[in-house]
Design a protein around this motif. Structure first.
Motif, PDB file in Angstrom:
ATOM      1  N   SER A  93      18.387 -22.279   0.561  1.00  0.00           N
ATOM      2  CA  SER A  93      17.551 -21.535  -0.386  1.00  0.00           C
ATOM      3  C   SER A  93      16.135 -22.091  -0.441  1.00  0.00           C
ATOM      4  O   SER A  93      15.162 -21.338  -0.509  1.00  0.00           O
ATOM      5  CB  SER A  93      18.177 -21.566  -1.788  1.00  0.00           C
ATOM      6  OG  SER A  93      19.334 -20.777  -1.861  1.00  0.00           O
ATOM      7  N   ALA A  94      16.022 -23.407  -0.409  1.00  0.00           N
ATOM      8  CA  ALA A  94      14.708 -24.044  -0.492  1.00  0.00           C
ATOM      9  C   ALA A  94      13.836 -23.725   0.719  1.00  0.00           C
ATOM     10  O   ALA A  94      12.606 -23.786   0.637  1.00  0.00           O
ATOM     11  CB  ALA A  94      14.872 -25.558  -0.620  1.00  0.00           C
ATOM     12  N   ALA A  95      14.453 -23.373   1.837  1.00  0.00           N
ATOM     13  CA  ALA A  95      13.698 -23.092   3.062  1.00  0.00           C
ATOM     14  C   ALA A  95      13.313 -21.627   3.208  1.00  0.00           C
ATOM     15  O   ALA A  95      12.546 -21.269   4.104  1.00  0.00           O
ATOM     16  CB  ALA A  95      14.513 -23.522   4.275  1.00  0.00           C
ATOM     17  N   THR A 100       9.522 -15.486   5.588  1.00  0.00           N
ATOM     18  CA  THR A 100      10.486 -15.961   6.572  1.00  0.00           C
ATOM     19  C   THR A 100      11.664 -14.992   6.685  1.00  0.00           C
ATOM     20  O   THR A 100      12.213 -14.806   7.775  1.00  0.00           O
ATOM     21  CB  THR A 100      11.000 -17.373   6.237  1.00  0.00           C
ATOM     22  OG1 THR A 100      11.638 -17.379   4.957  1.00  0.00           O
ATOM     23  CG2 THR A 100       9.873 -18.381   6.233  1.00  0.00           C
ATOM     24  N   LEU A 101      12.052 -14.364   5.583  1.00  0.00           N
ATOM     25  CA  LEU A 101      13.120 -13.373   5.637  1.00  0.00           C
ATOM     26  C   LEU A 101      12.686 -12.158   6.448  1.00  0.00           C
ATOM     27  O   LEU A 101      13.467 -11.609   7.246  1.00  0.00           O
ATOM     28  CB  LEU A 101      13.513 -12.965   4.222  1.00  0.00           C
ATOM     29  CG  LEU A 101      14.743 -12.057   4.084  1.00  0.00           C
ATOM     30  CD1 LEU A 101      15.974 -12.692   4.726  1.00  0.00           C
ATOM     31  CD2 LEU A 101      15.012 -11.752   2.612  1.00  0.00           C
ATOM     32  N   GLN A 117      21.819 -16.038  16.616  1.00  0.00           N
ATOM     33  CA  GLN A 117      20.694 -16.601  17.369  1.00  0.00           C
ATOM     34  C   GLN A 117      19.472 -16.792  16.468  1.00  0.00           C
ATOM     35  O   GLN A 117      18.830 -17.850  16.507  1.00  0.00           O
ATOM     36  CB  GLN A 117      20.329 -15.683  18.541  1.00  0.00           C
ATOM     37  CG  GLN A 117      21.342 -15.680  19.672  1.00  0.00           C
ATOM     38  CD  GLN A 117      21.078 -14.581  20.691  1.00  0.00           C
ATOM     39  OE1 GLN A 117      20.423 -13.567  20.393  1.00  0.00           O
ATOM     40  NE2 GLN A 117      21.588 -14.760  21.899  1.00  0.00           N
ATOM     41  N   ALA A 118      19.159 -15.777  15.678  1.00  0.00           N
ATOM     42  CA  ALA A 118      17.996 -15.872  14.785  1.00  0.00           C
ATOM     43  C   ALA A 118      18.188 -16.978  13.761  1.00  0.00           C
ATOM     44  O   ALA A 118      17.262 -17.750  13.475  1.00  0.00           O
ATOM     45  CB  ALA A 118      17.755 -14.536  14.093  1.00  0.00           C
ATOM     46  N   ALA A 119      19.391 -17.074  13.200  1.00  0.00           N
ATOM     47  CA  ALA A 119      19.671 -18.104  12.199  1.00  0.00           C
ATOM     48  C   ALA A 119      19.569 -19.496  12.804  1.00  0.00           C
ATOM     49  O   ALA A 119      18.984 -20.409  12.200  1.00  0.00           O
ATOM     50  CB  ALA A 119      21.062 -17.882  11.609  1.00  0.00           C
ATOM     51  N   ALA A 120      20.123 -19.694  14.009  1.00  0.00           N
ATOM     52  CA  ALA A 120      20.105 -21.007  14.647  1.00  0.00           C
ATOM     53  C   ALA A 120      18.674 -21.453  14.950  1.00  0.00           C
ATOM     54  O   ALA A 120      18.311 -22.617  14.734  1.00  0.00           O
ATOM     55  CB  ALA A 120      20.936 -20.982  15.923  1.00  0.00           C
ATOM     56  N   GLN A 125      14.034 -24.847  13.562  1.00  0.00           N
ATOM     57  CA  GLN A 125      12.576 -24.888  13.357  1.00  0.00           C
ATOM     58  C   GLN A 125      12.210 -25.424  11.978  1.00  0.00           C
ATOM     59  O   GLN A 125      11.246 -26.169  11.827  1.00  0.00           O
ATOM     60  CB  GLN A 125      11.982 -23.486  13.545  1.00  0.00           C
ATOM     61  CG  GLN A 125      11.984 -22.995  14.974  1.00  0.00           C
ATOM     62  CD  GLN A 125      11.774 -21.494  15.074  1.00  0.00           C
ATOM     63  OE1 GLN A 125      11.546 -20.810  14.065  1.00  0.00           O
ATOM     64  NE2 GLN A 125      11.851 -20.957  16.277  1.00  0.00           N
ATOM     65  N   GLN A 126      12.989 -25.039  10.972  1.00  0.00           N
ATOM     66  CA  GLN A 126      12.706 -25.477   9.605  1.00  0.00           C
ATOM     67  C   GLN A 126      13.144 -26.918   9.359  1.00  0.00           C
ATOM     68  O   GLN A 126      12.719 -27.522   8.378  1.00  0.00           O
ATOM     69  CB  GLN A 126      13.415 -24.560   8.605  1.00  0.00           C
ATOM     70  CG  GLN A 126      12.860 -23.155   8.554  1.00  0.00           C
ATOM     71  CD  GLN A 126      11.447 -23.108   8.020  1.00  0.00           C
ATOM     72  OE1 GLN A 126      11.142 -23.658   6.977  1.00  0.00           O
ATOM     73  NE2 GLN A 126      10.572 -22.445   8.753  1.00  0.00           N
ATOM     74  N   GLY A 127      13.975 -27.435  10.243  1.00  0.00           N
ATOM     75  CA  GLY A 127      14.486 -28.786  10.045  1.00  0.00           C
ATOM     76  C   GLY A 127      15.252 -28.917   8.740  1.00  0.00           C
ATOM     77  O   GLY A 127      15.091 -29.903   8.009  1.00  0.00           O
ATOM     78  N   ILE A 128      16.105 -27.935   8.446  1.00  0.00           N
ATOM     79  CA  ILE A 128      16.877 -27.963   7.201  1.00  0.00           C
ATOM     80  C   ILE A 128      17.778 -29.192   7.197  1.00  0.00           C
ATOM     81  O   ILE A 128      18.549 -29.413   8.128  1.00  0.00           O
ATOM     82  CB  ILE A 128      17.692 -26.671   7.038  1.00  0.00           C
ATOM     83  CG1 ILE A 128      16.730 -25.479   6.863  1.00  0.00           C
ATOM     84  CG2 ILE A 128      18.646 -26.763   5.850  1.00  0.00           C
ATOM     85  CD1 ILE A 128      17.411 -24.133   6.836  1.00  0.00           C
ATOM     86  N   GLU A 129      17.660 -29.994   6.151  1.00  0.00           N
ATOM     87  CA  GLU A 129      18.394 -31.257   6.053  1.00  0.00           C
ATOM     88  C   GLU A 129      19.498 -31.158   5.029  1.00  0.00           C
ATOM     89  O   GLU A 129      19.255 -30.836   3.871  1.00  0.00           O
ATOM     90  CB  GLU A 129      17.436 -32.385   5.657  1.00  0.00           C
ATOM     91  CG  GLU A 129      17.273 -33.424   6.752  1.00  0.00           C
ATOM     92  CD  GLU A 129      16.409 -34.592   6.295  1.00  0.00           C
ATOM     93  OE1 GLU A 129      16.965 -35.550   5.727  1.00  0.00           O
ATOM     94  OE2 GLU A 129      15.193 -34.496   6.489  1.00  0.00           O
ATOM     95  N   VAL A 130      20.713 -31.419   5.461  1.00  0.00           N
ATOM     96  CA  VAL A 130      21.863 -31.457   4.561  1.00  0.00           C
ATOM     97  C   VAL A 130      22.206 -32.922   4.330  1.00  0.00           C
ATOM     98  O   VAL A 130      22.614 -33.628   5.254  1.00  0.00           O
ATOM     99  CB  VAL A 130      23.053 -30.702   5.166  1.00  0.00           C
ATOM    100  CG1 VAL A 130      24.292 -30.851   4.288  1.00  0.00           C
ATOM    101  CG2 VAL A 130      22.708 -29.227   5.351  1.00  0.00           C
ATOM    102  N   THR A 131      22.005 -33.390   3.122  1.00  0.00           N
ATOM    103  CA  THR A 131      22.140 -34.822   2.835  1.00  0.00           C
ATOM    104  C   THR A 131      23.544 -35.211   2.384  1.00  0.00           C
ATOM    105  O   THR A 131      23.959 -36.356   2.563  1.00  0.00           O
ATOM    106  CB  THR A 131      21.128 -35.249   1.763  1.00  0.00           C
ATOM    107  OG1 THR A 131      21.296 -34.432   0.597  1.00  0.00           O
ATOM    108  CG2 THR A 131      19.700 -35.091   2.277  1.00  0.00           C
ATOM    109  N   ASP A 132      24.279 -34.270   1.806  1.00  0.00           N
ATOM    110  CA  ASP A 132      25.641 -34.560   1.375  1.00  0.00           C
ATOM    111  C   ASP A 132      26.599 -34.040   2.445  1.00  0.00           C
ATOM    112  O   ASP A 132      26.793 -32.837   2.589  1.00  0.00           O
ATOM    113  CB  ASP A 132      25.929 -33.889   0.026  1.00  0.00           C
ATOM    114  CG  ASP A 132      27.299 -34.256  -0.543  1.00  0.00           C
ATOM    115  OD1 ASP A 132      28.134 -34.804   0.208  1.00  0.00           O
ATOM    116  OD2 ASP A 132      27.527 -33.988  -1.738  1.00  0.00           O
ATOM    117  N   THR A 133      27.190 -34.954   3.211  1.00  0.00           N
ATOM    118  CA  THR A 133      28.092 -34.568   4.305  1.00  0.00           C
ATOM    119  C   THR A 133      29.547 -34.873   3.971  1.00  0.00           C
ATOM    120  O   THR A 133      30.367 -35.091   4.861  1.00  0.00           O
ATOM    121  CB  THR A 133      27.677 -35.291   5.594  1.00  0.00           C
ATOM    122  OG1 THR A 133      27.731 -36.716   5.379  1.00  0.00           O
ATOM    123  CG2 THR A 133      26.269 -34.899   6.014  1.00  0.00           C
ATOM    124  N   SER A 134      29.869 -34.888   2.690  1.00  0.00           N
ATOM    125  CA  SER A 134      31.219 -35.264   2.255  1.00  0.00           C
ATOM    126  C   SER A 134      32.194 -34.092   2.234  1.00  0.00           C
ATOM    127  O   SER A 134      33.347 -34.251   1.852  1.00  0.00           O
ATOM    128  CB  SER A 134      31.155 -35.879   0.852  1.00  0.00           C
ATOM    129  OG  SER A 134      30.724 -34.905  -0.102  1.00  0.00           O
TER     130      SER A 134
END
Length: 339
Positions: A93-95, A100-101, A117-120, A125-134
């Protein structure tokens, strides 16, 4: 209409955008807010403004917020929601914002990339970071039966995989089909639209007349989402953070018309022009988000209404060919461009 939306209005404040004559229909509207500007926008200096043909169109800013919000928001089956899941989709959501949509929709609908393909490409490109990998276990991401929803669902799946889940995207159909599947837990999460889902649940929880008697979606995003969360508790749904990306009603003129009359907002249009020809969906003359709202909120002098479609090819063709001066489009249309 492709999103099968409850007829509630959408957020204003859309930036000036350029589009070509193609694209898909989107949301629709409902109750319009009252405005002190009602009847004041058209002045004695307003001139009759004929339609002007042009291949490019510009969206006029809804600067007095006639439309209610329809921001993209993750909707969860409440019993399946986990902190890592919510954090991952909040990162998506933050990205996201409306430009962009639009670009994601253009890649799929115009350039013919697949949604995955578009999503990947966007995710990388946005470098979306997921910090909680639990996270762990299986997650089913639902998608409605139109490309924008499919692309958003693919984005959600990418983030959920990075969070540790095994995520599958499943196209379910329209809201009447996928919302019960979300309630039952057949699907875990789905990309939704805040204003439209609020009124869908309002009718479901409070009865068929609720959207007219007591609409709970408005131009205020925080208030709308608060109402959405309250309604969600009644049916077993919960929600992440809304994105800045929105797919909502918007009104366009051709670029030649905008240049000729010096208009970039609906308020400026009301002051500059009289005798306007408006094109839109058949229900427009009766819906407060459409002709009555444009007249009451912006003082637009609409001399003629042409029944076309909801932001689709008929409306865009009528605009570019000079049949109508003003037409209803949608803010995340694949044809829109900020270039």
């Amino acid at each position: 209409m492709r999103r099968n939306r409850t007829l509630v209005p959408a957020l204003g404040g859309i930036a000036l955008l350029v589009l070509s004559a193609c694209g898909d229909p989107g949301s629709a509207g409902g109750e319009a807010p009252s405005s002190a500007a009602s009847g004041e926008a058209t002045t004695s200096t307003a001139m009759a403004c004929e339609p002007m043909a042009d291949e490019k169109m510009v969206v006029l800013e809804d600067d007095q917020n006639l439309q209610t919000v329809d921001n993209v928001i993750p909707a969860f089956h409440a019993d399946a929601e986990q902190p890592a899941m919510v954090a991952a989709l909040d990162a998506v959501s933050a990205a996201l914002d409306t430009p962009t949509l639009i670009d994601l929709n253009r890649q799929v609908d115009v350039e013919r990339s697949t949604s995955s393909q578009a999503a990947a490409a966007f995710y990388e490109q946005q470098g979306i970071e997921v910090t909680d990998t639990s996270g762990s276990g299986d997650v089913v991401v639902g998608a409605a039966n139109f490309s924008e929803s499919a692309t958003l669902a693919e984005l959600y799946a990418l983030a959920l995989r990075d969070a540790g889940y095994s995520a599958e995207v499943r196209t379910i159909g329209n809201r009447e089909t996928y919302e019960p599947a979300l309630e039952s837990g057949e699907i875990t999460v789905v990309p939704e639209y805040a204003g439209t889902l609020t009124e869908f649940l309002n009718k479901k929880v409070n009865g068929p007349d609720a959207t007219t008697d007591n609409p709970l979606a408005s131009p205020d995003l925080d208030a709308t989402v608060e109402n959405l969360r309250t309604l969600g508790e009644e049916v077993g749904l919960s929600f992440g953070q809304p994105s800045e990306a929105a797919d909502q009603n918007a009104y366009a003129v051709t670029a030649a018309f905008a240049d000729e009359h010096g208009v970039s907002t609906l308020t400026e249009l009301g002051k500059a022009c009289s005798g306007l020809v408006l094109g839109g969906p058949p229900e427009c003359p009766d819906r407060p988000f459409c002709q009555p709202g444009l007249e009451d909120t912006y003082g637009l002098d609409i001399a003629q209404f042409v029944s076309l479609d909801a932001g689709g090819p008929l409306t865009k063709q009528a605009l570019t060919s000079g049949e109508v001066a003003l037409g209803m489009v949608f803010s995340s249309d694949a044809a829109l461009s900020t270039d």
